[in-house]
Design a protein around this motif. Structure first.
Motif, PDB file in Angstrom:
ATOM      1  N   LEU A   1       8.979  15.456  21.247  1.00  0.00           N
ATOM      2  CA  LEU A   1       8.524  16.316  20.584  1.00  0.00           C
ATOM      3  C   LEU A   1       9.098  16.549  18.868  1.00  0.00           C
ATOM      4  O   LEU A   1       7.764  16.331  17.774  1.00  0.00           O
ATOM      5  N   LEU A   2       9.505  16.411  18.560  1.00  0.00           N
ATOM      6  CA  LEU A   2      10.044  16.156  16.942  1.00  0.00           C
ATOM      7  C   LEU A   2       9.548  15.260  16.527  1.00  0.00           C
ATOM      8  O   LEU A   2       9.545  14.684  15.814  1.00  0.00           O
ATOM      9  N   ARG A   3      10.112  13.686  17.161  1.00  0.00           N
ATOM     10  CA  ARG A   3       8.814  12.688  16.493  1.00  0.00           C
ATOM     11  C   ARG A   3       7.976  13.192  16.286  1.00  0.00           C
ATOM     12  O   ARG A   3       6.991  12.149  14.985  1.00  0.00           O
ATOM     13  N   SER A   4       7.008  13.188  17.373  1.00  0.00           N
ATOM     14  CA  SER A   4       5.648  13.064  17.205  1.00  0.00           C
ATOM     15  C   SER A   4       4.847  14.712  15.990  1.00  0.00           C
ATOM     16  O   SER A   4       3.836  14.190  15.772  1.00  0.00           O
ATOM     17  N   GLY A   5       5.690  15.599  15.645  1.00  0.00           N
ATOM     18  CA  GLY A   5       5.586  16.660  15.388  1.00  0.00           C
ATOM     19  C   GLY A   5       4.237  17.034  15.932  1.00  0.00           C
ATOM     20  O   GLY A   5       3.887  17.775  14.934  1.00  0.00           O
ATOM     21  N   MET A   6       4.082  17.000  16.711  1.00  0.00           N
ATOM     22  CA  MET A   6       3.163  18.350  16.923  1.00  0.00           C
ATOM     23  C   MET A   6       3.871  19.290  18.244  1.00  0.00           C
ATOM     24  O   MET A   6       4.055  19.136  19.581  1.00  0.00           O
ATOM     25  N   GLY A   7       4.228  20.116  17.502  1.00  0.00           N
ATOM     26  CA  GLY A   7       4.692  21.543  18.474  1.00  0.00           C
ATOM     27  C   GLY A   7       5.530  21.918  18.090  1.00  0.00           C
ATOM     28  O   GLY A   7       6.613  20.706  18.067  1.00  0.00           O
ATOM     29  N   SER A   8       5.957  23.061  18.457  1.00  0.00           N
ATOM     30  CA  SER A   8       7.394  23.547  18.022  1.00  0.00           C
ATOM     31  C   SER A   8       8.530  23.202  19.519  1.00  0.00           C
ATOM     32  O   SER A   8       7.940  22.947  21.497  1.00  0.00           O
ATOM     33  N   THR A   9       9.620  23.316  19.902  1.00  0.00           N
ATOM     34  CA  THR A   9      10.537  22.492  20.346  1.00  0.00           C
ATOM     35  C   THR A   9      11.230  24.148  21.099  1.00  0.00           C
ATOM     36  O   THR A   9      11.839  24.083  22.560  1.00  0.00           O
ATOM     37  N   THR A  10      10.958  25.270  20.725  1.00  0.00           N
ATOM     38  CA  THR A  10      10.101  26.146  21.289  1.00  0.00           C
ATOM     39  C   THR A  10       9.600  27.287  21.710  1.00  0.00           C
ATOM     40  O   THR A  10       9.875  28.183  22.422  1.00  0.00           O
ATOM     41  N   ASP A  11       8.488  26.659  21.993  1.00  0.00           N
ATOM     42  CA  ASP A  11       6.204  26.510  22.743  1.00  0.00           C
ATOM     43  C   ASP A  11       7.126  26.515  23.875  1.00  0.00           C
ATOM     44  O   ASP A  11       7.064  24.751  23.858  1.00  0.00           O
ATOM     45  N   VAL A  12       6.544  26.985  24.623  1.00  0.00           N
ATOM     46  CA  VAL A  12       7.079  26.815  26.571  1.00  0.00           C
ATOM     47  C   VAL A  12       5.946  26.409  26.724  1.00  0.00           C
ATOM     48  O   VAL A  12       6.168  25.513  27.745  1.00  0.00           O
TER      49      VAL A  12
ATOM     50  N   THR B   1       4.199  24.086  25.080  1.00  0.00           N
ATOM     51  CA  THR B   1       4.551  22.830  24.592  1.00  0.00           C
ATOM     52  C   THR B   1       5.105  21.976  25.441  1.00  0.00           C
ATOM     53  O   THR B   1       5.212  20.919  25.352  1.00  0.00           O
ATOM     54  N   VAL B   2       6.390  22.296  25.557  1.00  0.00           N
ATOM     55  CA  VAL B   2       7.612  22.022  25.986  1.00  0.00           C
ATOM     56  C   VAL B   2       7.224  21.907  27.206  1.00  0.00           C
ATOM     57  O   VAL B   2       7.425  20.158  28.278  1.00  0.00           O
ATOM     58  N   ARG B   3       6.256  22.535  28.320  1.00  0.00           N
ATOM     59  CA  ARG B   3       6.162  22.346  29.528  1.00  0.00           C
ATOM     60  C   ARG B   3       5.171  20.486  29.297  1.00  0.00           C
ATOM     61  O   ARG B   3       5.235  20.058  30.036  1.00  0.00           O
ATOM     62  N   GLU B   4       4.281  21.377  28.551  1.00  0.00           N
ATOM     63  CA  GLU B   4       2.748  19.652  28.820  1.00  0.00           C
ATOM     64  C   GLU B   4       3.173  18.148  27.856  1.00  0.00           C
ATOM     65  O   GLU B   4       3.349  17.342  28.850  1.00  0.00           O
ATOM     66  N   THR B   5       4.587  18.324  27.311  1.00  0.00           N
ATOM     67  CA  THR B   5       6.036  17.563  26.953  1.00  0.00           C
ATOM     68  C   THR B   5       6.647  16.422  27.700  1.00  0.00           C
ATOM     69  O   THR B   5       6.756  15.472  28.386  1.00  0.00           O
TER      70      THR B   5
ATOM     71  N   ASN C   1      -5.037  13.768  26.192  1.00  0.00           N
ATOM     72  CA  ASN C   1      -5.101  15.387  27.067  1.00  0.00           C
ATOM     73  C   ASN C   1      -5.770  16.510  26.519  1.00  0.00           C
ATOM     74  O   ASN C   1      -6.570  16.873  26.702  1.00  0.00           O
ATOM     75  N   LYS C   2      -5.539  16.489  25.217  1.00  0.00           N
ATOM     76  CA  LYS C   2      -6.447  17.217  24.065  1.00  0.00           C
ATOM     77  C   LYS C   2      -7.620  17.134  24.265  1.00  0.00           C
ATOM     78  O   LYS C   2      -8.159  18.343  24.198  1.00  0.00           O
ATOM     79  N   PHE C   3      -8.086  16.106  23.668  1.00  0.00           N
ATOM     80  CA  PHE C   3      -9.412  15.552  23.997  1.00  0.00           C
ATOM     81  C   PHE C   3     -10.168  15.627  25.073  1.00  0.00           C
ATOM     82  O   PHE C   3     -11.234  15.851  25.232  1.00  0.00           O
ATOM     83  N   SER C   4      -9.223  15.987  26.220  1.00  0.00           N
ATOM     84  CA  SER C   4      -9.882  15.640  27.372  1.00  0.00           C
ATOM     85  C   SER C   4      -9.974  17.199  27.469  1.00  0.00           C
ATOM     86  O   SER C   4     -10.694  17.119  28.815  1.00  0.00           O
ATOM     87  N   LYS C   5      -9.275  18.367  27.012  1.00  0.00           N
ATOM     88  CA  LYS C   5      -9.932  19.149  27.234  1.00  0.00           C
ATOM     89  C   LYS C   5      -9.241  19.865  28.777  1.00  0.00           C
ATOM     90  O   LYS C   5      -9.303  21.382  28.903  1.00  0.00           O
ATOM     91  N   ARG C   6      -7.893  19.055  28.318  1.00  0.00           N
ATOM     92  CA  ARG C   6      -6.615  19.365  29.706  1.00  0.00           C
ATOM     93  C   ARG C   6      -5.176  19.483  28.902  1.00  0.00           C
ATOM     94  O   ARG C   6      -4.366  19.637  29.007  1.00  0.00           O
ATOM     95  N   GLY C   7      -5.919  21.359  28.088  1.00  0.00           N
ATOM     96  CA  GLY C   7      -3.892  21.165  27.367  1.00  0.00           C
ATOM     97  C   GLY C   7      -4.014  20.783  25.429  1.00  0.00           C
ATOM     98  O   GLY C   7      -5.256  20.885  24.906  1.00  0.00           O
ATOM     99  N   GLY C   8      -2.852  20.795  24.924  1.00  0.00           N
ATOM    100  CA  GLY C   8      -2.644  20.429  23.945  1.00  0.00           C
ATOM    101  C   GLY C   8      -3.538  22.005  22.993  1.00  0.00           C
ATOM    102  O   GLY C   8      -3.096  21.316  21.919  1.00  0.00           O
ATOM    103  N   GLU C   9      -3.060  22.640  23.135  1.00  0.00           N
ATOM    104  CA  GLU C   9      -3.989  24.177  22.236  1.00  0.00           C
ATOM    105  C   GLU C   9      -3.335  24.364  20.915  1.00  0.00           C
ATOM    106  O   GLU C   9      -3.303  24.652  20.049  1.00  0.00           O
TER     107      GLU C   9
END
Length: 282
Positions: A139-150, A152-156, A198-206
């Motif tokens: 997560l940190l390396r990608s810079g896409m979302g917070s490690t405290t967001d449930v 985001t962590v679930r999708e990762t 997944n984001k651009f397939s509308k399957r998460g990544g909000e």
């Protein structure tokens, strides 16, 4: 005089100028003072010889000249120097910006990476702890979302498990430190790609910012503002140039320059400098 001695002399001069300005009610930065010292020394009108050691009289003269210039109340020349100093301190090229970004990223990743690669897991809880750290690293390396967001962590976690199930952690821990670091980097790239797909397939990544859309909206507004300022600077430069040409009568005999012409020249340099720096940003 050695280089170290010369640097100490310059530092002392800069410090003295700063103190003199402070006593007279003007706070100036060390960077601005250093730039002003360079400008004054290199100005041939001030008759400093850069090839010889500064005498005590030279130092006193240099300090006085710099303080006088830094305390000028309305000075286009001083504003031009301040503009240049501010630009030099704040502007970075694209290459420098990217290098600084990766340096800061590495500083953030190093503790997490070290905790993963140096771990010696024995219990199930320790295995799960290392896997959670790998998720945080990705997560940190990608810079896409917070490690405290449930979410985001679930999708990762789901993306990571599709390429690196927790059952494979034992084989991972048997690798050398270098191989572990290499595999962490590769896993981060793959997981980031899965999340973007997944984001651009509308399957998460909000939680992932749509950077192309954001930039397509922000850049034209920024560019328009810069171009507007550049047009103003260019029009002013044309007007000041025309005025100078009108005022500078070649029929006049040589003598002391007209103070108003000197001031107008400084203003012209100021707007031209402003235009040059705006073009760099564009």
């Amino acid at each position: 005089m050695s280089q170290a001695q010369a640097e100490n002399v310059i530092k002392n001069i800069i410090r003295e100028i700063e103190q003199e300005c402070a006593v007279k009610g003007r706070a100036v930065s060390e960077t601005l003072v250093a730039f002003m010292v360079k400008v004054v020394v290199l100005d041939p009108r001030n008759e400093f010889n850069v090839d010889r050691k500064l005498t005590k009289k030279d130092v006193q003269k240099l300090v006085e000249l710099c303080v006088d210039k830094l305390l000028e109340e309305w000075s286009p020349a001083l504003d031009t120097i301040k503009m240049q100093v501010y630009f030099d301190m704040n502007y970075t090229s694209r290459r420098e910006f990217v290098e600084e970004y990766y340096r800061l990223l590495q500083d953030r990743l190093s503790p997490v990476s070290r905790e993963i690669t140096d771990s010696r897991v024995k219990t199930r809880d320790e295995v799960e702890g290392v896997y959670r750290n790998i998720i945080s690293y990705v997560l940190l390396r990608s810079g896409m979302g917070s490690t405290t967001d449930v979410t985001t962590v679930r999708e990762t976690t789901a993306a990571l498990q599709s390429v690196f199930p927790q059952l494979e952690l034992g084989a991972f821990m048997s690798l050398t430190k270098t191989d572990k670091e290499q595999q962490l980097s590769e896993m981060s790239t793959i997981v980031t790609g899965i999340r973007l797909f997944n984001k651009f397939s509308k399957r998460g990544g909000e939680s992932i910012d749509d950077l192309p859309v954001i930039l397509s909206e922000a850049l034209p507004a920024v560019t328009k503002g810069l171009e507007k300022d550049l047009n103003v600077s260019q029009r002013l430069a044309w007007r000041y140039t025309a005025l100078l040409e009108r005022l500078m009568d070649p029929e006049n005999p040589p003598g002391e320059p007209d103070p108003s012409l000197l001031l107008l020249n400084q203003v012209l340099y100021n707007v031209r400098q402003h235009g040059v720096l705006l073009k760099v940003l564009l």
